[in-house]
Design a protein around this motif. Structure first.
Motif, PDB file in Angstrom:
ATOM      1  N   LEU A  10       7.675 -37.509  31.331  1.00  0.00           N
ATOM      2  CA  LEU A  10       6.480 -37.145  30.561  1.00  0.00           C
ATOM      3  C   LEU A  10       5.227 -37.834  31.120  1.00  0.00           C
ATOM      4  O   LEU A  10       4.190 -37.198  31.343  1.00  0.00           O
ATOM      5  N   GLY A  11       5.334 -39.138  31.374  1.00  0.00           N
ATOM      6  CA  GLY A  11       4.196 -39.912  31.886  1.00  0.00           C
ATOM      7  C   GLY A  11       3.779 -39.452  33.275  1.00  0.00           C
ATOM      8  O   GLY A  11       2.588 -39.244  33.548  1.00  0.00           O
ATOM      9  N   LEU A  12       4.762 -39.264  34.164  1.00  0.00           N
ATOM     10  CA  LEU A  12       4.441 -38.817  35.527  1.00  0.00           C
ATOM     11  C   LEU A  12       3.836 -37.413  35.506  1.00  0.00           C
ATOM     12  O   LEU A  12       2.876 -37.136  36.231  1.00  0.00           O
ATOM     13  N   TYR A  64       5.464 -29.572  30.508  1.00  0.00           N
ATOM     14  CA  TYR A  64       5.995 -30.851  29.991  1.00  0.00           C
ATOM     15  C   TYR A  64       7.442 -30.655  29.545  1.00  0.00           C
ATOM     16  O   TYR A  64       8.314 -31.471  29.820  1.00  0.00           O
ATOM     17  N   ILE A  96       0.735 -25.743  30.120  1.00  0.00           N
ATOM     18  CA  ILE A  96       0.891 -27.199  30.334  1.00  0.00           C
ATOM     19  C   ILE A  96       2.000 -27.721  29.422  1.00  0.00           C
ATOM     20  O   ILE A  96       2.849 -28.503  29.852  1.00  0.00           O
ATOM     21  N   ALA A 144       2.094 -36.087  33.131  1.00  0.00           N
ATOM     22  CA  ALA A 144       0.709 -36.195  32.636  1.00  0.00           C
ATOM     23  C   ALA A 144      -0.220 -36.662  33.757  1.00  0.00           C
ATOM     24  O   ALA A 144      -1.326 -36.130  33.928  1.00  0.00           O
TER      25      ALA A 144
END
Lengths: 103, 167
Positions: free
Chosen positions: A55-57, A14, A10, A59
């Motif tokens: 990063l947000g997408l 990222y 993971i 996650a």
């Protein structure tokens, strides 16, 4: 927090999403960094906010969607590319600067 | 770890995290919107510090490192470490753009607290402590004494070279 093998993948994903976001951002001619002083700059750049969006997408997708294409690496690369294109072509239209400052 | 000690430690860490980032990002230098200007001048009129007042006004008017820190902690608590913090950073950035703010402070705050939570989880500080700790940290800035807090924030701004040039 114990880091397991799955979590290593993971973290790698990222990293991949961020790297592809920055590289594709540079290819579509986003600047690497906003101009100085950065804290007052509204310029969209490859590092900020493209990498943050990637990063947000990532996650959201990794948490909500089940995937197994090369342990999620394909998804991470797609998210990275999408983030860069989104920042370059759509971001200012969806979230314009104050005063209607669409470039 | 004892719950009360954990919350106290988390409050101190959160306070340092958001005050340093917000000051570094120039919140005491100028008000971002009219509301922050009004709050800053009102605090000064009551015997406070103008730069500290601008800081307080800015964190009321848009999601800066204080909101980033709180939402990062909430994200880690509700969704997990580090995904929750990353999602919080994205949402705080969108919130910043909607509040006429470039978004550096809020995003940095959310990411830094995510890293801090991940590291301190090894010594038993869990995200719930940070949620409570951050509420306490914001209370010390906005809830106990505006004037005293603004004077302290003004001193920190002076030390970091971010004091306002507006009078």
């Amino acid at each position: 927090m114990i880091i397991h093998a799955n979590e290593t993948y993971i973290i790698l994903n990222y990293g991949l999403a961020i790297i592809f976001a920055i590289v594709v951002g540079l290819i579509v001619k986003l600047p690497l960094l906003p101009e100085r002083p950065m804290r007052d700059s509204w310029t969209l750049s490859a590092v900020f906010p493209t990498a943050i969006i990637a990063l947000g997408l990532s996650a959201i997708i990794f948490k909500m969607v089940i995937f197994d294409l090369y342990l999620g690496m394909v998804v991470a690369i797609i998210i990275g590319i999408f983030s860069a294109l989104f920042t370059k072509f759509l971001f200012d239209h969806i979230f314009p600067k104050p005063g209607g400052g669409i470039k | 770890m004892n719950e009360l000690i954990g919350i106290a430690a988390a409050a101190v860490i959160s306070w340092i995290n958001f005050v340093i980032i917000d000051t570094w990002m120039g919140l005491p230098e100028s008000p971002g919107v009219k509301g922050a200007d009004a709050i800053g001048r009102s605090v000064k009129k009551r015997g406070g510090d103008l730069a500290g007042g601008f800081f307080q006004g800015n964190i009321v008017c848009s999601p800066d490192a204080s909101a980033g820190t709180l939402l990062g902690a909430v994200g880690c608590y509700a969704i997990g470490i580090p995904e929750g913090g990353f999602i919080a950073a994205l949402l705080v950035y969108i919130g910043n753009r909607l509040c006429a703010d470039p978004g550096y402070a809020g995003t940095t705050g959310a990411l830094s607290i995510t890293i801090i939570i991940a590291l301190t989880s090894f010594i038993g500080l869990n995200p719930a402590y940070y949620v409570v700790g951050m509420v306490i940290a914001i209370l010390t800035i906005q809830g106990i004494s505006h004037t005293q807090a603004s004077i302290l924030l003004g001193k920190i701004a002076k030390k970091m070279g971010r004091y306002t040039k507006i009078c």
